[in-house]
Scaffold this motif. Structure first.
Motif, PDB file in Angstrom:
ATOM      1  N   ALA A 197       3.154  15.956  -1.560  1.00  0.00           N
ATOM      2  CA  ALA A 197       2.487  17.105  -0.934  1.00  0.00           C
ATOM      3  C   ALA A 197       0.979  17.036  -1.157  1.00  0.00           C
ATOM      4  N   GLU A 198       0.582  16.641  -2.359  1.00  0.00           N
ATOM      5  CA  GLU A 198      -0.848  16.520  -2.663  1.00  0.00           C
ATOM      6  C   GLU A 198      -1.469  15.333  -1.929  1.00  0.00           C
ATOM      7  N   LEU A 199      -0.676  14.286  -1.714  1.00  0.00           N
ATOM      8  CA  LEU A 199      -1.157  13.154  -0.933  1.00  0.00           C
ATOM      9  C   LEU A 199      -1.430  13.586   0.506  1.00  0.00           C
ATOM     10  N   HIS A 200      -0.529  14.393   1.054  1.00  0.00           N
ATOM     11  CA  HIS A 200      -0.759  14.927   2.406  1.00  0.00           C
ATOM     12  C   HIS A 200      -2.037  15.745   2.445  1.00  0.00           C
ATOM     13  N   GLU A 201      -2.210  16.612   1.471  1.00  0.00           N
ATOM     14  CA  GLU A 201      -3.410  17.450   1.413  1.00  0.00           C
ATOM     15  C   GLU A 201      -4.667  16.579   1.354  1.00  0.00           C
ATOM     16  N   HIS A 202      -4.610  15.530   0.558  1.00  0.00           N
ATOM     17  CA  HIS A 202      -5.741  14.612   0.421  1.00  0.00           C
ATOM     18  C   HIS A 202      -6.062  13.942   1.757  1.00  0.00           C
ATOM     19  N   ASN A 203      -5.045  13.398   2.408  1.00  0.00           N
ATOM     20  CA  ASN A 203      -5.268  12.713   3.680  1.00  0.00           C
ATOM     21  C   ASN A 203      -5.745  13.654   4.771  1.00  0.00           C
ATOM     22  N   ALA A 204      -5.215  14.875   4.757  1.00  0.00           N
ATOM     23  CA  ALA A 204      -5.505  15.809   5.843  1.00  0.00           C
ATOM     24  C   ALA A 204      -6.813  16.566   5.680  1.00  0.00           C
ATOM     25  N   HIS A 205      -7.279  16.759   4.433  1.00  0.00           N
ATOM     26  CA  HIS A 205      -8.407  17.672   4.236  1.00  0.00           C
ATOM     27  C   HIS A 205      -9.544  17.164   3.353  1.00  0.00           C
ATOM     28  N   GLY A 228      11.264  11.232   4.906  1.00  0.00           N
ATOM     29  CA  GLY A 228      11.777  10.524   3.737  1.00  0.00           C
ATOM     30  C   GLY A 228      10.786   9.643   3.019  1.00  0.00           C
ATOM     31  N   ALA A 229       9.553   9.547   3.535  1.00  0.00           N
ATOM     32  CA  ALA A 229       8.496   8.732   2.901  1.00  0.00           C
ATOM     33  C   ALA A 229       8.977   7.313   2.638  1.00  0.00           C
ATOM     34  N   ALA A 230       9.631   6.729   3.628  1.00  0.00           N
ATOM     35  CA  ALA A 230      10.115   5.356   3.476  1.00  0.00           C
ATOM     36  C   ALA A 230       8.999   4.362   3.716  1.00  0.00           C
ATOM     37  N   CYS A 231       9.022   3.270   2.986  1.00  0.00           N
ATOM     38  CA  CYS A 231       8.012   2.227   3.142  1.00  0.00           C
ATOM     39  C   CYS A 231       8.506   1.122   4.054  1.00  0.00           C
ATOM     40  N   PRO A 232       7.633   0.551   4.859  1.00  0.00           N
ATOM     41  CA  PRO A 232       8.016  -0.595   5.676  1.00  0.00           C
ATOM     42  C   PRO A 232       8.456  -1.753   4.802  1.00  0.00           C
ATOM     43  N   GLU A 233       9.260  -2.630   5.352  1.00  0.00           N
ATOM     44  CA  GLU A 233       9.708  -3.800   4.600  1.00  0.00           C
ATOM     45  C   GLU A 233       8.619  -4.866   4.611  1.00  0.00           C
ATOM     46  N   PHE A 266      -4.199  12.091  11.371  1.00  0.00           N
ATOM     47  CA  PHE A 266      -3.793  11.309  10.200  1.00  0.00           C
ATOM     48  C   PHE A 266      -2.986  12.187   9.244  1.00  0.00           C
ATOM     49  N   GLY A 267      -3.413  13.422   9.069  1.00  0.00           N
ATOM     50  CA  GLY A 267      -2.674  14.363   8.231  1.00  0.00           C
ATOM     51  C   GLY A 267      -1.308  14.680   8.807  1.00  0.00           C
ATOM     52  N   GLU A 268      -1.233  14.841  10.118  1.00  0.00           N
ATOM     53  CA  GLU A 268       0.047  15.136  10.771  1.00  0.00           C
ATOM     54  C   GLU A 268       1.013  13.960  10.621  1.00  0.00           C
ATOM     55  N   LEU A 269       0.500  12.748  10.779  1.00  0.00           N
ATOM     56  CA  LEU A 269       1.343  11.564  10.603  1.00  0.00           C
ATOM     57  C   LEU A 269       1.831  11.458   9.161  1.00  0.00           C
ATOM     58  N   THR A 270       0.938  11.755   8.210  1.00  0.00           N
ATOM     59  CA  THR A 270       1.320  11.719   6.801  1.00  0.00           C
ATOM     60  C   THR A 270       2.425  12.723   6.519  1.00  0.00           C
ATOM     61  N   ILE A 304       0.835  -1.206   0.000  1.00  0.00           N
ATOM     62  CA  ILE A 304       0.000   0.000   0.000  1.00  0.00           C
ATOM     63  C   ILE A 304       0.865   1.249   0.000  1.00  0.00           C
ATOM     64  N   CYS A 305       1.931   1.218   0.771  1.00  0.00           N
ATOM     65  CA  CYS A 305       2.843   2.361   0.830  1.00  0.00           C
ATOM     66  C   CYS A 305       3.432   2.654  -0.545  1.00  0.00           C
ATOM     67  N   ALA A 306       3.921   1.612  -1.223  1.00  0.00           N
ATOM     68  CA  ALA A 306       4.494   1.796  -2.561  1.00  0.00           C
ATOM     69  C   ALA A 306       3.441   2.330  -3.525  1.00  0.00           C
ATOM     70  N   GLN A 307       2.232   1.851  -3.395  1.00  0.00           N
ATOM     71  CA  GLN A 307       1.125   2.306  -4.239  1.00  0.00           C
ATOM     72  C   GLN A 307       0.844   3.789  -4.021  1.00  0.00           C
ATOM     73  N   LEU A 308       0.803   4.211  -2.757  1.00  0.00           N
ATOM     74  CA  LEU A 308       0.490   5.604  -2.445  1.00  0.00           C
ATOM     75  C   LEU A 308       1.557   6.570  -2.948  1.00  0.00           C
ATOM     76  N   LYS A 309       2.778   6.101  -3.077  1.00  0.00           N
ATOM     77  CA  LYS A 309       3.870   6.958  -3.557  1.00  0.00           C
ATOM     78  C   LYS A 309       3.955   7.011  -5.077  1.00  0.00           C
ATOM     79  N   ASP A 310       3.249   6.128  -5.758  1.00  0.00           N
ATOM     80  CA  ASP A 310       3.346   5.991  -7.206  1.00  0.00           C
ATOM     81  C   ASP A 310       2.291   6.856  -7.898  1.00  0.00           C
ATOM     82  N   PRO A 311       2.677   7.930  -8.580  1.00  0.00           N
ATOM     83  CA  PRO A 311       1.700   8.809  -9.245  1.00  0.00           C
ATOM     84  C   PRO A 311       0.803   8.085 -10.245  1.00  0.00           C
TER      85      PRO A 311
END
Length: 202
Positions: free
Chosen positions: A153-161, A196-201, A185-189, A137-144
């Motif tokens: 930045a737009e992903l943060h805006e989406h999650n937060a607002h 660094g927007a790193a994904c869990p292993e 949730f927005g603050e965590l994002t 899911i993390c890799a998916q969310l980072k993939d435009p």
């Protein structure tokens, strides 16, 4: 009977509190992750915390890997039977807004409600979460190409607002809300991105 002095009780509570984490409705706050020396590990841990929201049925129900929305904490198949349709708004003649209005509507009986928000729709199939690991899911969310063309930045805006995302915390009578709050949730994002927007292993 046990007798504990006020001073001793304060000491016990103080010692215990040092191991307690600060949470809001089951979601840890950003400052709980300040102890990480390694930024990548911190970023991964922040996303794991975000995943408590992402993998909650309140969110997964609208992110199916097939064309059928789910319902309830048990994520049962939507009743009445409906499908995604070409746009995510349902099939012609059976659009989502046939039943789902612009806001939640309580049943006359007072026992439950019909969820509502404008728009009301399924997430695009490219954003399917059901059956995926946190790392996937993390890799998916980072993939435009799979996140709706969003930058981080737009992903943060989406999650937060975003209002439909926010519905997860105001789901109406008879439904458990997603953990935390949309603000948290927005603050965590944002903290995850800044680290660094790193994904869990895995």
């Amino acid at each position: 009977m046990w007798k504990v002095s006020t001073v001793a009780l304060i000491a016990i509570l103080s010692a215990a509190s040092s191991g307690w984490s600060e949470e809001v409705n089951g979601l840890r706050t950003v400052d709980e992750f300040d102890g990480f020396a390694d930024e990548t590990a911190r970023s991964q841990a922040l996303f794991e915390e975000m995943a408590k929201v992402i993998q909650h049925p309140r969110c997964l129900n609208c992110h199916p890997a097939d064309n059928t929305p789910r319902q309830g904490m048990e994520m049962r198949i939507h009743e009445p039977p409906v499908v995604r349709g070409d746009s995510g708004f349902g099939a012609p003649g059976m659009r989502c807004n046939t039943c789902h209005g612009s806001e939640n509507v309580d049943y006359v009986s007072g026992d439950g409600s019909i969820p509502g928000h404008s728009p009301w729709m399924l997430a695009p199939i490219e954003q399917a979460w059901i059956g995926k690991t946190v790392a996937e899911i993390c890799a998916q969310l980072k993939d435009p190409e799979r996140n709706g063309g969003r930058t981080l930045a737009e992903l943060h805006e989406h999650n937060a607002h975003d209002g439909l995302v926010g519905w997860g915390w105001t789901p109406g009578e008879g439904r458990e809300s997603a953990p935390g709050t949309q603000e948290l949730f927005g603050e965590l994002t944002n903290a995850w991105i800044e680290a660094g927007a790193a994904c869990p292993e895995g």
